[in-house]
Design a protein around this motif. Structure first.
Motif, mmCIF file in Angstrom:
data_model
loop_
_atom_site.group_PDB
_atom_site.id
_atom_site.type_symbol
_atom_site.label_atom_id
_atom_site.label_comp_id
_atom_site.label_asym_id
_atom_site.label_seq_id
_atom_site.Cartn_x
_atom_site.Cartn_y
_atom_site.Cartn_z
ATOM 1 N N MET A 1 0.812 -1.214 0.000
ATOM 2 C CA MET A 1 0.000 0.000 0.000
ATOM 3 C C MET A 1 0.849 1.269 0.000
ATOM 4 O O MET A 1 0.520 2.251 -0.659
ATOM 5 N N GLY A 2 1.961 1.230 0.744
ATOM 6 C CA GLY A 2 2.773 2.433 0.877
ATOM 7 C C GLY A 2 3.839 2.599 -0.180
ATOM 8 O O GLY A 2 4.314 3.711 -0.409
ATOM 9 N N ALA A 3 4.224 1.508 -0.848
ATOM 10 C CA ALA A 3 5.325 1.578 -1.804
ATOM 11 C C ALA A 3 4.925 1.068 -3.184
ATOM 12 O O ALA A 3 4.935 1.812 -4.163
ATOM 13 N N VAL A 4 4.543 -0.203 -3.265
ATOM 14 C CA VAL A 4 4.276 -0.806 -4.578
ATOM 15 C C VAL A 4 3.131 -0.109 -5.309
ATOM 16 O O VAL A 4 3.272 0.269 -6.480
ATOM 17 N N ALA B 1 10.090 4.423 -12.620
ATOM 18 C CA ALA B 1 10.459 3.127 -13.184
ATOM 19 C C ALA B 1 11.619 2.514 -12.408
ATOM 20 O O ALA B 1 11.626 1.301 -12.138
ATOM 21 N N ASN B 2 12.596 3.325 -12.042
ATOM 22 C CA ASN B 2 13.724 2.814 -11.263
ATOM 23 C C ASN B 2 13.279 2.324 -9.890
ATOM 24 O O ASN B 2 13.765 1.299 -9.397
ATOM 25 N N GLU B 3 12.349 3.040 -9.273
ATOM 26 C CA GLU B 3 11.867 2.618 -7.963
ATOM 27 C C GLU B 3 11.017 1.351 -8.098
ATOM 28 O O GLU B 3 11.099 0.450 -7.255
ATOM 29 N N ALA B 4 10.212 1.260 -9.145
ATOM 30 C CA ALA B 4 9.432 0.048 -9.378
ATOM 31 C C ALA B 4 10.355 -1.144 -9.601
ATOM 32 O O ALA B 4 10.093 -2.252 -9.107
ATOM 33 N N LYS B 5 11.440 -0.920 -10.324
ATOM 34 C CA LYS B 5 12.420 -1.978 -10.563
ATOM 35 C C LYS B 5 13.035 -2.449 -9.247
ATOM 36 O O LYS B 5 13.195 -3.653 -9.013
ATOM 37 N N ARG B 6 13.361 -1.500 -8.380
ATOM 38 C CA ARG B 6 13.926 -1.844 -7.072
ATOM 39 C C ARG B 6 12.930 -2.642 -6.239
ATOM 40 O O ARG B 6 13.284 -3.659 -5.618
ATOM 41 N N LEU C 1 10.712 -8.019 -3.881
ATOM 42 C CA LEU C 1 9.786 -9.153 -3.959
ATOM 43 C C LEU C 1 10.482 -10.394 -4.508
ATOM 44 O O LEU C 1 10.230 -11.516 -4.046
ATOM 45 N N GLU C 2 11.364 -10.201 -5.472
ATOM 46 C CA GLU C 2 12.127 -11.308 -6.041
ATOM 47 C C GLU C 2 12.911 -12.047 -4.955
ATOM 48 O O GLU C 2 12.901 -13.284 -4.881
ATOM 49 N N ASP C 3 13.570 -11.287 -4.102
ATOM 50 C CA ASP C 3 14.335 -11.901 -3.013
ATOM 51 C C ASP C 3 13.414 -12.623 -2.031
ATOM 52 O O ASP C 3 13.761 -13.688 -1.511
ATOM 53 N N GLY D 1 12.588 -4.151 -16.220
ATOM 54 C CA GLY D 1 13.417 -5.347 -16.220
ATOM 55 C C GLY D 1 12.719 -6.596 -15.716
ATOM 56 O O GLY D 1 13.342 -7.454 -15.072
ATOM 57 N N TYR D 2 11.444 -6.738 -16.032
ATOM 58 C CA TYR D 2 10.676 -7.882 -15.514
ATOM 59 C C TYR D 2 11.229 -9.210 -16.019
ATOM 60 O O TYR D 2 11.272 -10.196 -15.276
#
Length: 235
Positions: A123-126, A154-159, A164-166, A204-205
């Motif tokens: 809610m606060g970031a994604v 876009a850079n923040e979404a990538k981060r 989530l990947e980790d 970079g999905y």
């Protein structure tokens, strides 16, 4: 039979089944959270399609339920103590439904709060960051000559995707073996970022492996598959 006439929104969107939980929503990344949770839990409910494109959330009937003018919102005719409860903000609704249904939240107190932690992260970031990517990549913001806002989001979404990947690299769901409201909170946003916003290359999905596998597992769940299409858009 419960009487929901005290809620002005029911004059605009009448309840055909006032004994059921009433859902006012649109199948957006935020809207589908509640439908998925309801489908997973199996609570009887009645969905009402709210046309956000026609600004229906800014009418007096909808604002009487949610003064913030956003979807989703609910009325539970059988709220705490048997009293009808109106509730908005998708994260709050997810927690409420999980507790009401006795599902989608771990029983262990520490794990419960960690689950809520991931819901708050969405809610606060994604949500805010992915939504800004959508605005600047697909919607009105794409016309802006200055591409620095798009690059920033876009850079923040990538981060965030790599966070989530980790997290899901060595577990099937965010909290391990149990599918929870943490997963539900994120499904629509990750799916929407790639499919609806078309921003997969931008963030970079395709460089990820665990997040796409997690999303595939999630959307293969029958309740998720149903919830992603609720409420149905009028013909």
């Amino acid at each position: 039979m419960p009487d929901l006439s005290a809620f002005p929104i029911t004059a605009r969107w009448p309840a055909q089944h006032p004994d059921r939980l009433q859902l006012y929503s649109t199948p957006t990344p935020n809207g589908v959270k509640v439908a998925i949770a309801l489908e997973e839990i199996g609570l009887p409910y009645e969905p009402h399609f709210i046309n956000i494109g026609a600004n229906e959330t800014w009418g007096p009937e909808y604002l009487s339920l949610n003064p913030n003018g956003k979807i989703p919102a609910i009325i539970d005719p059988d709220g705490p103590g048997g009293t009808p409860l109106a509730l908005w903000e998708s994260g709050a609704i997810l927690i409420y439904l999980a507790e009401k249904g006795g599902q989608l939240l771990p029983a262990d107190p520490a794990l419960r709060y960690q689950t809520i932690q991931w819901v708050m992260w969405q809610m606060g970031a994604v949500g805010p960051m992915f939504g800004q990517v959508g605005f600047f990549h697909k919607f009105a913001g794409r016309e802006w000559e200055d591409k620095r806002p798009l690059e920033r989001y876009a850079n923040e979404a990538k981060r965030l995707l790599r966070v989530l990947e980790d997290r899901v690299q060595d577990r099937p769901w965010i909290m391990g073996e149990q599918f929870t409201i943490a997963d539900i909170a994120l499904i629509g946003w990750v799916r929407g970022l790639v499919q609806f916003y078309g921003a997969g290359d931008l963030v970079g999905y395709d460089e990820l492996s665990s997040v796409p596998a997690w999303l595939d597992r999630a959307v293969a769940r029958p309740a998720v598959e149903r919830g992603l299409l609720i409420p149905k858009r009028p013909a």
